[in-house]
Design a protein around this motif. Structure first.
Motif, PDB file in Angstrom:
ATOM      1  N   THR A  53     -60.780 165.294 104.268  1.00 34.01           N
ATOM      2  CA  THR A  53     -61.731 165.340 103.164  1.00 34.01           C
ATOM      3  C   THR A  53     -61.139 166.058 101.960  1.00 34.01           C
ATOM      4  O   THR A  53     -61.256 165.610 100.817  1.00 34.01           O
ATOM      5  CB  THR A  53     -63.031 166.051 103.605  1.00 34.01           C
ATOM      6  N   GLU A  54     -60.479 167.172 102.215  1.00 36.39           N
ATOM      7  CA  GLU A  54     -59.861 167.938 101.130  1.00 36.39           C
ATOM      8  C   GLU A  54     -58.735 167.149 100.469  1.00 36.39           C
ATOM      9  O   GLU A  54     -58.588 167.159  99.247  1.00 36.39           O
ATOM     10  CB  GLU A  54     -59.337 169.273 101.649  1.00 36.39           C
ATOM     11  N   ASN A  57     -60.220 164.584  98.158  1.00 39.74           N
ATOM     12  CA  ASN A  57     -60.696 165.219  96.933  1.00 39.74           C
ATOM     13  C   ASN A  57     -59.533 165.614  96.026  1.00 39.74           C
ATOM     14  O   ASN A  57     -59.585 165.409  94.813  1.00 39.74           O
ATOM     15  CB  ASN A  57     -61.527 166.463  97.258  1.00 39.74           C
ATOM     16  N   LYS A  61     -58.675 164.323  92.217  1.00 44.71           N
ATOM     17  CA  LYS A  61     -58.674 165.281  91.120  1.00 44.71           C
ATOM     18  C   LYS A  61     -57.310 165.416  90.470  1.00 44.71           C
ATOM     19  O   LYS A  61     -57.213 165.661  89.271  1.00 44.71           O
ATOM     20  CB  LYS A  61     -59.158 166.640  91.610  1.00 44.71           C
TER      21      LYS A  61
END
Length: 114
Positions: A53-54, A57, A61
């Motif tokens: 998940t990180e 993200n 970004k």
């Protein structure tokens, strides 16, 4: 004074996500949340889910064209932590090279391990 800060942290940790909506002052705080989320994982699959998940993200970004140096340093510190855990982070290599070329000496030291 700190009530709202701790409530936000508890909610983020409880949901397993990372809160990256803050400004440059909270950059190190979001890295700490990642470390706490990974350390609180009960199994390897829970850890893999938090890391996946990180990474999703971070990839989204870091693809934004006009990131500040502070944000990019924070993102690369998180990527370095995930890399040290043994996960593949090839998407971040070009961003590390760009940071090493464009930034100050401090930025170059962060971008050079990749």
């Amino acid at each position: 004074m700190f009530g709202n800060l701790f409530a936000k942290t508890t909610t983020t940790i409880a949901t397993g996500g990372s809160d990256t909506s803050g400004d440059a002052a909270s950059a190190g705080f979001t890295t700490l949340i990642l470390i706490v989320n990974v350390s609180r994982a009960n199994s390897k699959s829970d850890e893999a889910h938090v890391v996946a998940t990180e990474l999703e993200n971070l990839a989204a970004k870091m693809a934004v064209p006009n990131l500040s140096m502070v944000q990019m340093r924070d993102y690369l510190c998180r990527v370095a932590y995930i890399c040290m855990m043994g996960y593949e982070v090839e998407f971040a290599c070009i961003h590390a090279v760009k940071l090493a070329q464009l930034g100050t000496n401090y930025d170059k030291r962060i971008g050079s391990p990749f």
